[in-house]
Design a protein around this motif. Structure first.
Motif, mmCIF file in Angstrom:
data_model
loop_
_atom_site.group_PDB
_atom_site.id
_atom_site.type_symbol
_atom_site.label_atom_id
_atom_site.label_comp_id
_atom_site.label_asym_id
_atom_site.label_seq_id
_atom_site.Cartn_x
_atom_site.Cartn_y
_atom_site.Cartn_z
ATOM 1 N N ILE A 137 -7.445 66.151 67.169
ATOM 2 C CA ILE A 137 -8.837 66.179 67.629
ATOM 3 C C ILE A 137 -9.129 67.481 68.373
ATOM 4 N N LEU A 138 -8.230 67.863 69.282
ATOM 5 C CA LEU A 138 -8.461 69.038 70.109
ATOM 6 C C LEU A 138 -7.483 70.161 69.730
ATOM 7 N N THR A 139 -7.942 71.041 68.892
ATOM 8 C CA THR A 139 -7.187 72.245 68.559
ATOM 9 C C THR A 139 -7.745 73.412 69.369
ATOM 10 N N ASN A 140 -6.989 74.491 69.443
ATOM 11 C CA ASN A 140 -7.459 75.671 70.173
ATOM 12 C C ASN A 140 -8.751 76.222 69.570
ATOM 13 N N ALA A 141 -8.853 76.148 68.240
ATOM 14 C CA ALA A 141 -10.064 76.645 67.565
ATOM 15 C C ALA A 141 -11.281 75.817 67.965
ATOM 16 N N ARG A 142 -11.114 74.502 68.060
ATOM 17 C CA ARG A 142 -12.235 73.645 68.449
ATOM 18 C C ARG A 142 -12.616 73.856 69.909
ATOM 19 N N ILE A 143 -11.630 74.090 70.752
ATOM 20 C CA ILE A 143 -11.922 74.375 72.154
ATOM 21 C C ILE A 143 -12.707 75.680 72.277
ATOM 22 N N ALA A 144 -12.298 76.690 71.514
ATOM 23 C CA ALA A 144 -13.023 77.957 71.515
ATOM 24 C C ALA A 144 -14.450 77.763 71.024
ATOM 25 N N MET A 145 -14.629 76.909 70.026
ATOM 26 C CA MET A 145 -15.972 76.619 69.517
ATOM 27 C C MET A 145 -16.820 75.928 70.580
ATOM 28 N N LEU A 146 -16.222 74.989 71.326
ATOM 29 C CA LEU A 146 -16.943 74.319 72.410
ATOM 30 C C LEU A 146 -17.369 75.319 73.475
ATOM 31 N N GLY A 147 -16.487 76.272 73.771
ATOM 32 C CA GLY A 147 -16.834 77.306 74.742
ATOM 33 C C GLY A 147 -17.979 78.173 74.264
ATOM 34 N N LEU A 148 -17.965 78.504 72.968
ATOM 35 C CA LEU A 148 -19.049 79.317 72.396
ATOM 36 C C LEU A 148 -20.374 78.559 72.418
ATOM 37 N N ILE A 149 -20.328 77.275 72.095
ATOM 38 C CA ILE A 149 -21.539 76.449 72.140
ATOM 39 C C ILE A 149 -22.095 76.384 73.564
ATOM 40 N N GLY A 150 -21.188 76.244 74.550
ATOM 41 C CA GLY A 150 -21.616 76.220 75.950
ATOM 42 C C GLY A 150 -22.269 77.521 76.369
ATOM 43 N N LEU A 151 -21.743 78.646 75.870
ATOM 44 C CA LEU A 151 -22.315 79.960 76.177
ATOM 45 C C LEU A 151 -23.697 80.107 75.551
ATOM 46 N N ILE A 152 -23.820 79.715 74.287
ATOM 47 C CA ILE A 152 -25.112 79.817 73.599
ATOM 48 C C ILE A 152 -26.156 78.939 74.273
ATOM 49 N N ARG A 153 -25.762 77.711 74.628
ATOM 50 C CA ARG A 153 -26.687 76.800 75.317
ATOM 51 C C ARG A 153 -27.173 77.408 76.622
ATOM 52 N N ALA A 154 -26.251 77.966 77.397
ATOM 53 C CA ALA A 154 -26.611 78.540 78.688
ATOM 54 C C ALA A 154 -27.577 79.710 78.530
ATOM 55 N N VAL A 155 -27.295 80.592 77.576
ATOM 56 C CA VAL A 155 -28.158 81.756 77.358
ATOM 57 C C VAL A 155 -29.558 81.316 76.934
ATOM 58 N N LEU A 156 -29.637 80.357 76.007
ATOM 59 C CA LEU A 156 -30.942 79.896 75.517
ATOM 60 C C LEU A 156 -31.753 79.221 76.616
ATOM 61 N N PHE A 157 -31.089 78.483 77.494
ATOM 62 C CA PHE A 157 -31.798 77.787 78.563
ATOM 63 C C PHE A 157 -32.209 78.722 79.693
ATOM 64 N N VAL A 158 -31.346 79.677 80.045
ATOM 65 C CA VAL A 158 -31.582 80.512 81.229
ATOM 66 C C VAL A 158 -32.432 81.741 80.911
ATOM 67 N N LEU A 159 -32.327 82.275 79.705
ATOM 68 C CA LEU A 159 -33.036 83.510 79.352
ATOM 69 C C LEU A 159 -34.538 83.458 79.635
ATOM 70 N N PRO A 160 -35.229 82.312 79.411
ATOM 71 C CA PRO A 160 -36.669 82.288 79.736
ATOM 72 C C PRO A 160 -36.984 82.576 81.199
ATOM 73 N N LEU A 161 -36.051 82.299 82.118
ATOM 74 C CA LEU A 161 -36.335 82.531 83.542
ATOM 75 C C LEU A 161 -36.666 83.997 83.826
ATOM 76 N N PRO A 162 -35.776 84.948 83.531
ATOM 77 C CA PRO A 162 -36.145 86.350 83.798
ATOM 78 C C PRO A 162 -37.245 86.869 82.885
ATOM 79 N N LEU A 163 -37.337 86.364 81.654
ATOM 80 C CA LEU A 163 -38.388 86.821 80.745
ATOM 81 C C LEU A 163 -39.769 86.437 81.269
ATOM 82 N N LEU A 164 -39.890 85.200 81.758
ATOM 83 C CA LEU A 164 -41.164 84.748 82.305
ATOM 84 C C LEU A 164 -41.529 85.522 83.568
ATOM 85 N N LEU A 165 -40.545 85.723 84.446
ATOM 86 C CA LEU A 165 -40.816 86.438 85.693
ATOM 87 C C LEU A 165 -41.131 87.908 85.441
ATOM 88 N N GLY A 166 -40.512 88.494 84.422
ATOM 89 C CA GLY A 166 -40.750 89.898 84.111
ATOM 90 C C GLY A 166 -42.173 90.182 83.682
#
Length: 312
Positions: A137-166
């Motif tokens: 179930i948990l391979t290193n490749a899947r863990i890396a994928m989970l980390g990438l998904i977490g990074l993408i989610r964070a960027v998509l959610f947070v990016l509007p904050l500085p864009l709106l303020l700018g």
């Protein structure tokens, strides 16, 4: 030296005051800031070094731990150097672009860390509830994928904050009573309608931190149910011991973050310096404690760190 001559009304800059009301004690306050930052860097780089060097630690659990160490380094580095620059040299000016960039990183990295904590909870769930299927179930490749998904989610959610303020107009008085460009502190500098910014920031805190805490709670409720069915008390204790480090990290990360966010929005009667100190505790304490917690609670990691320490 130009930073000393900048006017608060300079349209290209903000002025970060540090900790309002405690300016006279900035040099003394810088000591715990600096010490925590050094311990944070040292502890997390040791974790990264040891896991990287030891083939036996190239497992999903330790890959997640390396991701956590990287976010700890990023979290503290996004705030502490500028704060020390203010405390030591009174260099308070920061460009608008620099301020919005700092805001992006200091909100994105904790959001990534929150996703990693969820992945760690899932790792513990599989290890305890599905031990025979853990390796599939948990391979290193899947863990890396989970980390990438977490990074993408964070960027998509947070990016509007500085864009709106700018895109918003800022008032002539651009003095931010803070050590860093926190979203709500910068929002208050705007002369435009900030209703949407306030609501989006609050929703972001609850969706990212609140939802992640809910998923972690669900994971541990299933873990507890599975553990209580184990007849052997020794096995029960061993199962719970594998979770203590992760639970400790959650308590020192998510709770600090949520508490700081809520007090900044709803604690109008709380003194300004208390707001700033609480915000800085979130960026200082968890990144400093996390490698210590895992170093103490994880036997295999502790032994490997001891091996390299003895060689020095």
């Amino acid at each position: 030296m130009a930073a000393f001559n900048l006017s608060p009304s300079d349209p290209s800059t903000f002025i970060l005051t540090g900790i309002p009301g405690l300016e006279a004690a900035h040099v003394w306050i810088s000591i715990p800031f600096f010490m925590c930052y050094i311990i944070c860097l040292l502890g997390n780089f040791i974790v990264l070094f040891v896991v990287g060097k030891e083939q036996t630690l190239h497992k999903p659990m330790y890959l997640l731990l390396c991701m956590l160490a990287l976010t700890d380094i990023g979290t503290s580095t996004s705030v502490v150097p500028k704060a020390l620059w203010i405390f030591w040299f009174n260099m308070k000016a920061i460009t608008v672009v620099g301020c919005l960039t700092q805001m992006f990183f200091l909100h994105t990295i904790p959001a990534v860390q929150s996703a990693i904590l969820v992945a760690m909870a899932f790792d513990r769930y599989v290890a305890i509830c599905e031990p025979l299927r853990y390796a599939t179930i948990l391979t290193n490749a899947r863990i890396a994928m989970l980390g990438l998904i977490g990074l993408i989610r964070a960027v998509l959610f947070v990016l509007p904050l500085p864009l709106l303020l700018g895109r918003m107009p800022f008032c002539a008085n651009r003095i931010i009573p803070h050590t860093h460009c926190d979203h709500m502190a910068v929002v208050k500098m705007s002369c435009g309608d900030i209703t949407f910014n306030r609501l989006y920031g609050l929703a972001l805190a609850f969706v990212v931190i609140g939802l992640d805490l809910l998923v972690i709670t669900l994971s541990y409720s299933l873990i507890i149910r599975a553990v209580l069915r184990i007849p052997s008390k020794k096995a029960v204790q061993k199962a719970f011991n594998t979770c203590t480090a992760h639970i400790s990290v959650i308590l020192t990360s998510c709770i600090f973050s949520l508490f700081s966010s809520l007090t900044h929005r709803f604690g109008q009667n709380i003194a300004p310096h208390v707001h700033v100190i609480l915000a800085n505790i979130f960026f200082l304490v968890p990144p400093t404690l996390n490698p210590i917690i895992y170093g103490v609670k994880t036997k295999e990691l502790r032994e490997k760190v001891g091996k390299y320490t003895c060689r020095m």
